[in-house]
Design a protein around this motif. Structure first.
Motif, PDB file in Angstrom:
ATOM      1  N   UNK A 199      15.571  30.068  17.848  1.00  0.00           N
ATOM      2  CA  UNK A 199      16.647  30.907  17.625  1.00  0.00           C
ATOM      3  C   UNK A 199      16.810  31.785  19.048  1.00  0.00           C
ATOM      4  N   UNK A 200      15.699  31.918  19.600  1.00  0.00           N
ATOM      5  CA  UNK A 200      15.687  32.732  20.806  1.00  0.00           C
ATOM      6  C   UNK A 200      16.422  32.042  22.119  1.00  0.00           C
ATOM      7  N   UNK A 201      16.551  30.562  21.913  1.00  0.00           N
ATOM      8  CA  UNK A 201      17.249  29.756  22.718  1.00  0.00           C
ATOM      9  C   UNK A 201      18.626  29.288  22.665  1.00  0.00           C
ATOM     10  N   UNK A 202      19.117  29.752  21.621  1.00  0.00           N
ATOM     11  CA  UNK A 202      20.773  29.796  21.575  1.00  0.00           C
ATOM     12  C   UNK A 202      21.390  30.734  22.447  1.00  0.00           C
ATOM     13  N   UNK A 203      22.234  29.789  23.158  1.00  0.00           N
ATOM     14  CA  UNK A 203      23.019  30.551  24.250  1.00  0.00           C
ATOM     15  C   UNK A 203      24.683  30.509  23.585  1.00  0.00           C
ATOM     16  N   UNK A 204      24.832  30.013  22.632  1.00  0.00           N
ATOM     17  CA  UNK A 204      26.323  29.995  22.207  1.00  0.00           C
ATOM     18  C   UNK A 204      26.327  29.214  20.992  1.00  0.00           C
ATOM     19  N   UNK A 205      27.632  29.089  20.637  1.00  0.00           N
ATOM     20  CA  UNK A 205      28.170  28.257  19.372  1.00  0.00           C
ATOM     21  C   UNK A 205      29.475  27.499  19.959  1.00  0.00           C
ATOM     22  N   UNK A 206      29.786  26.218  19.524  1.00  0.00           N
ATOM     23  CA  UNK A 206      30.592  25.486  20.048  1.00  0.00           C
ATOM     24  C   UNK A 206      31.313  24.776  18.709  1.00  0.00           C
ATOM     25  N   UNK A 207      32.456  24.196  19.282  1.00  0.00           N
ATOM     26  CA  UNK A 207      33.279  23.469  18.308  1.00  0.00           C
ATOM     27  C   UNK A 207      33.994  22.170  18.690  1.00  0.00           C
ATOM     28  N   UNK A 208      34.372  21.349  18.033  1.00  0.00           N
ATOM     29  CA  UNK A 208      34.617  19.926  18.433  1.00  0.00           C
ATOM     30  C   UNK A 208      36.031  19.796  18.059  1.00  0.00           C
ATOM     31  N   UNK A 209      36.877  19.005  18.804  1.00  0.00           N
ATOM     32  CA  UNK A 209      38.355  18.970  18.472  1.00  0.00           C
ATOM     33  C   UNK A 209      38.338  18.203  17.201  1.00  0.00           C
ATOM     34  N   UNK A 210      39.176  18.753  16.223  1.00  0.00           N
ATOM     35  CA  UNK A 210      39.531  18.172  14.990  1.00  0.00           C
ATOM     36  C   UNK A 210      38.606  18.318  13.874  1.00  0.00           C
ATOM     37  N   UNK A 211      37.448  18.974  14.177  1.00  0.00           N
ATOM     38  CA  UNK A 211      36.495  19.256  13.129  1.00  0.00           C
ATOM     39  C   UNK A 211      36.273  20.532  12.885  1.00  0.00           C
ATOM     40  N   UNK A 212      36.096  21.015  11.621  1.00  0.00           N
ATOM     41  CA  UNK A 212      35.979  22.454  11.322  1.00  0.00           C
ATOM     42  C   UNK A 212      34.529  22.676  11.666  1.00  0.00           C
ATOM     43  N   UNK A 213      33.511  22.002  11.545  1.00  0.00           N
ATOM     44  CA  UNK A 213      32.243  22.312  11.874  1.00  0.00           C
ATOM     45  C   UNK A 213      31.988  22.936  13.186  1.00  0.00           C
ATOM     46  N   UNK A 214      31.179  23.973  13.205  1.00  0.00           N
ATOM     47  CA  UNK A 214      30.654  24.448  14.593  1.00  0.00           C
ATOM     48  C   UNK A 214      29.307  24.125  14.687  1.00  0.00           C
ATOM     49  N   UNK A 215      28.744  24.432  15.879  1.00  0.00           N
ATOM     50  CA  UNK A 215      27.412  24.038  16.151  1.00  0.00           C
ATOM     51  C   UNK A 215      27.015  24.860  17.130  1.00  0.00           C
ATOM     52  N   UNK A 216      25.480  25.037  16.939  1.00  0.00           N
ATOM     53  CA  UNK A 216      24.682  25.878  18.108  1.00  0.00           C
ATOM     54  C   UNK A 216      24.400  25.226  19.066  1.00  0.00           C
ATOM     55  N   UNK A 217      24.461  25.931  20.323  1.00  0.00           N
ATOM     56  CA  UNK A 217      24.241  25.343  21.528  1.00  0.00           C
ATOM     57  C   UNK A 217      22.825  26.066  22.239  1.00  0.00           C
ATOM     58  N   UNK A 218      21.780  25.303  22.412  1.00  0.00           N
ATOM     59  CA  UNK A 218      20.608  25.716  22.807  1.00  0.00           C
ATOM     60  C   UNK A 218      20.438  25.349  24.253  1.00  0.00           C
ATOM     61  N   UNK A 219      19.691  26.556  25.059  1.00  0.00           N
ATOM     62  CA  UNK A 219      19.333  25.954  26.371  1.00  0.00           C
ATOM     63  C   UNK A 219      17.704  25.234  26.384  1.00  0.00           C
ATOM     64  N   UNK A 220      18.059  24.009  26.730  1.00  0.00           N
ATOM     65  CA  UNK A 220      16.621  23.336  26.755  1.00  0.00           C
ATOM     66  C   UNK A 220      15.377  23.833  27.365  1.00  0.00           C
ATOM     67  N   UNK A 221      15.577  24.488  28.427  1.00  0.00           N
ATOM     68  CA  UNK A 221      14.685  25.085  29.306  1.00  0.00           C
ATOM     69  C   UNK A 221      13.861  26.228  28.520  1.00  0.00           C
ATOM     70  N   UNK A 222      14.793  26.922  27.814  1.00  0.00           N
ATOM     71  CA  UNK A 222      14.153  28.133  27.119  1.00  0.00           C
ATOM     72  C   UNK A 222      13.407  27.661  25.806  1.00  0.00           C
ATOM     73  N   UNK A 223      14.176  26.478  25.303  1.00  0.00           N
ATOM     74  CA  UNK A 223      13.347  25.760  24.178  1.00  0.00           C
ATOM     75  C   UNK A 223      11.893  25.234  24.680  1.00  0.00           C
ATOM     76  N   UNK A 224      11.769  24.730  25.859  1.00  0.00           N
ATOM     77  CA  UNK A 224      10.626  24.255  26.348  1.00  0.00           C
ATOM     78  C   UNK A 224       9.493  25.185  26.399  1.00  0.00           C
ATOM     79  N   UNK A 225       9.953  26.710  26.961  1.00  0.00           N
ATOM     80  CA  UNK A 225       9.180  27.862  27.182  1.00  0.00           C
ATOM     81  C   UNK A 225       8.695  28.431  25.815  1.00  0.00           C
ATOM     82  N   UNK A 226       9.502  28.431  24.789  1.00  0.00           N
ATOM     83  CA  UNK A 226       9.308  28.790  23.505  1.00  0.00           C
ATOM     84  C   UNK A 226       8.295  27.836  22.908  1.00  0.00           C
ATOM     85  N   UNK A 227       8.387  26.596  22.925  1.00  0.00           N
ATOM     86  CA  UNK A 227       7.070  25.709  22.484  1.00  0.00           C
ATOM     87  C   UNK A 227       6.036  25.950  23.088  1.00  0.00           C
ATOM     88  N   UNK A 228       6.015  26.052  24.507  1.00  0.00           N
ATOM     89  CA  UNK A 228       4.886  26.268  25.306  1.00  0.00           C
ATOM     90  C   UNK A 228       4.219  27.376  24.841  1.00  0.00           C
TER      91      UNK A 228
END
Length: 90
Positions: free
Chosen positions: A24-53
């Motif tokens: 959760x600490x690597x989430x940098x925002x939320x996005x949406x796609x044209x024509x779809x109602x679902x939104x999605x989380x956006x993660x910073x991959x480098x922060x994800x790697x640091x958290x996993x390490x």
């Protein structure tokens, strides 16, 4: 990392997001796609790697391999998260 994937309803957005437990600490925002109602989380991959390490006591190469597996196996729906690598603008 905790659960690999869980659905998490949020108060600020009226849909469910696929959230990767423990990252959760690597989430940098939320996005949406044209024509779809679902939104999605956006993660910073480098922060994800640091958290996993840090959380799993592995080196960077092992953490990136783990993240590759998470990303490859994470397609759930149009609300599946996106992983970004920030680029330096020249």
């Amino acid at each position: 990392m905790g659960e690999v994937i869980q659905l998490l309803p949020t108060q600020e957005h009226r849909s469910e997001f696929v959230i990767i437990g423990g990252l959760e600490g690597a989430i940098v925002g939320f996005g949406e796609r044209a024509g779809l109602s679902e939104k999605f989380a956006i993660y910073d991959l480098d922060i994800c790697v640091e958290i996993v390490m840090d959380s799993m006591c592995v080196n960077e190469e092992e953490a990136r391999e783990m993240m590759d597996e998470v990303i490859a196996g994470s397609w759930n729906s149009t609300s599946t998260p996106v992983f970004i690598t920030q680029a330096a603008l020249v």
